[in-house]
Design a protein around this motif. Structure first.
Motif, short mmCIF file in Angstrom:
data_model
loop_
_atom_site.label_atom_id
_atom_site.label_comp_id
_atom_site.label_asym_id
_atom_site.label_seq_id
_atom_site.Cartn_x
_atom_site.Cartn_y
_atom_site.Cartn_z
N LEU A 22 5.71 2.98 6.12
CA LEU A 22 4.35 2.80 6.61
C LEU A 22 3.36 3.68 5.83
O LEU A 22 2.22 3.29 5.60
CB LEU A 22 4.29 3.13 8.10
N ARG A 23 3.83 4.85 5.41
CA ARG A 23 2.97 5.76 4.63
C ARG A 23 2.57 5.10 3.31
O ARG A 23 1.40 5.09 2.92
CB ARG A 23 3.71 7.07 4.37
N GLN A 24 3.56 4.53 2.61
CA GLN A 24 3.26 3.88 1.34
C GLN A 24 2.39 2.64 1.53
O GLN A 24 1.50 2.36 0.74
CB GLN A 24 4.56 3.50 0.63
N LEU A 25 2.67 1.92 2.63
CA LEU A 25 1.89 0.71 2.92
C LEU A 25 0.43 1.05 3.14
O LEU A 25 -0.47 0.29 2.76
CB LEU A 25 2.48 0.00 4.14
N TYR A 26 0.18 2.21 3.74
CA TYR A 26 -1.20 2.65 4.00
C TYR A 26 -1.98 2.74 2.70
O TYR A 26 -3.11 2.25 2.61
CB TYR A 26 -1.16 4.01 4.70
N PHE A 27 -1.40 3.36 1.69
CA PHE A 27 -2.09 3.51 0.42
C PHE A 27 -2.12 2.20 -0.37
O PHE A 27 -3.03 1.98 -1.17
CB PHE A 27 -1.43 4.61 -0.42
N LEU A 28 -1.13 1.33 -0.13
CA LEU A 28 -1.08 0.07 -0.84
C LEU A 28 -2.16 -0.89 -0.36
O LEU A 28 -2.81 -1.56 -1.17
CB LEU A 28 0.30 -0.58 -0.68
N ILE A 29 -2.36 -0.98 0.95
CA ILE A 29 -3.31 -1.95 1.49
C ILE A 29 -4.55 -1.30 2.06
O ILE A 29 -5.30 -1.92 2.81
CB ILE A 29 -2.65 -2.85 2.56
N ASP A 30 -4.78 -0.02 1.68
CA ASP A 30 -5.94 0.70 2.18
C ASP A 30 -7.21 -0.12 2.00
O ASP A 30 -8.02 -0.28 2.90
CB ASP A 30 -6.06 2.04 1.44
N GLY A 31 -7.39 -0.69 0.81
CA GLY A 31 -8.59 -1.46 0.55
C GLY A 31 -8.59 -2.83 1.20
O GLY A 31 -9.62 -3.50 1.24
N LEU A 32 -7.43 -3.26 1.71
CA LEU A 32 -7.34 -4.59 2.32
C LEU A 32 -7.37 -4.54 3.84
O LEU A 32 -7.56 -5.57 4.49
CB LEU A 32 -6.05 -5.29 1.87
N LEU A 33 -7.17 -3.34 4.42
CA LEU A 33 -7.04 -3.25 5.87
C LEU A 33 -8.23 -3.87 6.60
O LEU A 33 -8.06 -4.66 7.53
CB LEU A 33 -6.90 -1.78 6.29
N ASP A 34 -9.46 -3.49 6.17
CA ASP A 34 -10.62 -3.99 6.89
C ASP A 34 -10.96 -5.43 6.51
O ASP A 34 -11.91 -5.99 7.04
CB ASP A 34 -11.84 -3.08 6.69
N ARG A 35 -10.20 -6.03 5.59
CA ARG A 35 -10.40 -7.44 5.29
C ARG A 35 -9.60 -8.34 6.23
O ARG A 35 -9.83 -9.54 6.29
CB ARG A 35 -9.98 -7.75 3.84
N LEU A 36 -8.64 -7.76 6.94
CA LEU A 36 -7.84 -8.56 7.89
C LEU A 36 -8.64 -8.70 9.18
O LEU A 36 -8.28 -8.18 10.24
CB LEU A 36 -6.49 -7.89 8.14
N ILE A 37 -9.74 -9.44 9.09
CA ILE A 37 -10.71 -9.48 10.19
C ILE A 37 -10.18 -10.21 11.42
O ILE A 37 -10.70 -10.03 12.52
CB ILE A 37 -12.02 -10.13 9.72
N TYR A 38 -9.16 -11.04 11.24
CA TYR A 38 -8.61 -11.78 12.39
C TYR A 38 -7.26 -11.24 12.84
O TYR A 38 -6.55 -11.90 13.60
CB TYR A 38 -8.48 -13.27 12.04
N LEU A 39 -6.91 -10.02 12.38
CA LEU A 39 -5.61 -9.46 12.76
C LEU A 39 -5.52 -9.27 14.27
O LEU A 39 -4.46 -9.53 14.86
CB LEU A 39 -5.38 -8.12 12.04
N VAL A 57 -3.45 -13.97 8.28
CA VAL A 57 -3.77 -13.38 6.98
C VAL A 57 -4.59 -14.35 6.13
O VAL A 57 -5.60 -13.98 5.53
CB VAL A 57 -2.49 -12.96 6.24
N LEU A 58 -4.15 -15.62 6.07
CA LEU A 58 -4.87 -16.61 5.26
C LEU A 58 -6.28 -16.83 5.78
O LEU A 58 -7.24 -16.93 4.98
CB LEU A 58 -4.10 -17.93 5.24
N ALA A 59 -6.43 -16.91 7.10
CA ALA A 59 -7.76 -17.09 7.68
C ALA A 59 -8.66 -15.89 7.40
O ALA A 59 -9.85 -16.03 7.13
CB ALA A 59 -7.66 -17.33 9.19
N SER A 60 -8.06 -14.68 7.47
CA SER A 60 -8.84 -13.47 7.21
C SER A 60 -9.35 -13.42 5.78
O SER A 60 -10.47 -12.98 5.52
CB SER A 60 -7.98 -12.22 7.49
N LEU A 61 -8.53 -13.86 4.85
CA LEU A 61 -8.89 -13.75 3.43
C LEU A 61 -9.70 -14.92 2.90
O LEU A 61 -10.53 -14.75 2.01
CB LEU A 61 -7.62 -13.58 2.58
N TYR A 62 -9.48 -16.14 3.47
CA TYR A 62 -10.08 -17.32 2.86
C TYR A 62 -11.05 -18.08 3.76
O TYR A 62 -11.63 -19.08 3.33
CB TYR A 62 -8.97 -18.26 2.39
N SER A 63 -11.27 -17.64 4.98
CA SER A 63 -12.28 -18.27 5.82
C SER A 63 -13.67 -17.89 5.28
O SER A 63 -13.80 -16.94 4.49
CB SER A 63 -12.14 -17.78 7.26
#
Length: 399
Positions: A240-257, A313-319
């Motif tokens: 989870l620690r590595q995932l944090y840094f990997l998707i840090d810039g994507l976290l707030d893009r998952l608007i429908y999570l 994920v798809l809806a969050s990124l491509y809607s």
């Protein structure tokens, strides 16, 4: 499912070994992981988790393997949601980027401890009182409803960084307002004092306990095998620690999570209630007799969980809203990156960022005013950053 003691011991030793390796070879020396490092180690931990599922498949059969994978995916999704809160807590405490790894590792360890306690307490309670499935199910449905209504959110920076435990620590203990590297204690005016590093760990630890209240009933809705519950939960926290840094810039893009998690938790909640009715022994329901209802199988559960996450994920990124967010965030990030360039930055790097910013700015007029109002926190600040970046480009071109 009979698990010999030696298997429990080996499993726990492997998990502790992974945590120890993480600390001594990655976290002990403060640094910000590169994207490549985060990607490699995230893949390694996901691979280990998937491999463990294959071992369960080989030794215990498809049903237990499906339960493990269903639990792992559900807990992983909930863990990603938890990262939103971790991000806000660390932002509110202004944790230096290079020290965030230690905070995250502490959060993972504390989460593992909290969830382990809840797992064994929950298993013992279920064995003694099967009607607990009603409570778990209703709680998950209630949590799903709150997520849909937006009442369960990542919160504001001040809320998450100033929770009850932190307020108690600040009130009764001597604390400082500045960091001393990654130390938990420092000397201030000749006295030993707590640093914000310890306070942020207190905040994350207290939050972890609340997270466990959602995650454990969710996985018990997929399997009641304690070993599978424990291993799926543990492996979902690994990496989870590595995932944090990997998707840090994507976290707030998952608007429908939140919507996706609400559907998953609601589905598991209904599944638990149906199971409770099927196993019913409460006298005021059908005179204490079993209620002949449909029970959701693990294969259907796994299909629903994976399907909902993929659609989310798809809806969050491509809607339209997701694309608008990508343009807005991309514009602001490109502008900030250009403004942060050092004086001796190469022309190639300057040109790359200038082209990137220009590409995003060409798309900005296509973003509807409704999405701008929803997604831009401060229109004035947003335009100011873009204007200053353009000005910096013009000044550099005039040299």
């Amino acid at each position: 499912m009979e698990i010999p003691t030696i298997q429990w011991v080996i499993t726990i030793v492997v998990i502790l070994g992974l945590l120890a390796y993480d600390f001594f070879f990655h976290v002990r020396k403060a640094h910000e992981p590169t994207l490549k490092e985060a990607a490699i180690w995230s893949s390694v931990y996901v691979g280990i988790a998937l491999l463990f599922g294959l071992l369960i498949l080989g030794f215990d059969g498809t049903t237990y393997a499906a339960e493990y994978y269903g639990g792992y995916i559900t807990e992983k999704a909930l863990s990603v949601d938890n990262l939103f809160v971790f991000l806000i807590i660390m932002a509110s405490f202004k944790v230096p980027r290079e020290d965030q790894q230690k905070v995250l590792l502490f959060g993972i360890i504390f989460a593992l401890i909290a969830r382990t306690v809840f797992i064994f307490v929950g298993a013992a309670a279920i064995n003694r009182w099967s009607a607990l499935f009603y409570i778990f199910g209703l709680f998950l449905v209630y949590t799903a409803g709150k997520l849909i209504k937006g009442e369960v959110t990542s919160g504001s920076e001040s809320d998450e960084g100033n929770n009850f435990m932190v307020r108690l620590a600040k009130r009764f203990l001597h604390t400082t307002d500045h960091y001393d590297g990654d130390k938990l204690f420092t000397i201030q005016n000749g006295k030993r004092a707590l640093t914000p590093m310890l306070l942020v760990m207190v905040a994350i630890g207290a939050t972890d306990i609340l997270f466990a209240l959602d995650s454990i009933p969710a996985i018990f809705g997929l399997t009641q095998e304690v070993y599978i519950v424990f291993t799926a939960t543990a492996f979902s926290l690994m990496g989870l620690r590595q995932l944090y840094f990997l998707i840090d810039g994507l976290l707030d893009r998952l608007i429908y999570l939140s919507w996706g998690l609400a559907i998953i938790l609601g589905f598991i909640g209904v599944k638990l209630i149906l199971h409770a009715l099927h196993e019913n022994n409460l006298s005021f329901i059908n005179n204490g007799e079993h209620v002949p209802v449909y029970e959701v199988g693990i294969q259907l559960s796994l299909t629903v969980i994976v399907g909902v996450l993929v659609v989310t994920v798809l809806a969050s990124l491509y809607s339209p809203k997701g694309r608008a967010l990508r343009v807005i965030q991309g514009s602001e990030k490109a502008a900030v990156d250009y403004l942060d360039l050092p004086e001796d930055a190469s022309e190639e790097e300057r040109t790359r960022l200038a082209e990137k910013l220009r590409s995003y700015e060409e798309k900005l007029p296509k973003v509807s005013q409704k999405h701008r109002d929803d997604l831009i926190e401060s229109e004035t600040h947003f335009h100011d950053v873009l204007t200053r970046a353009r000005g910096a480009q013009e000044r550099h071109a005039d040299r």
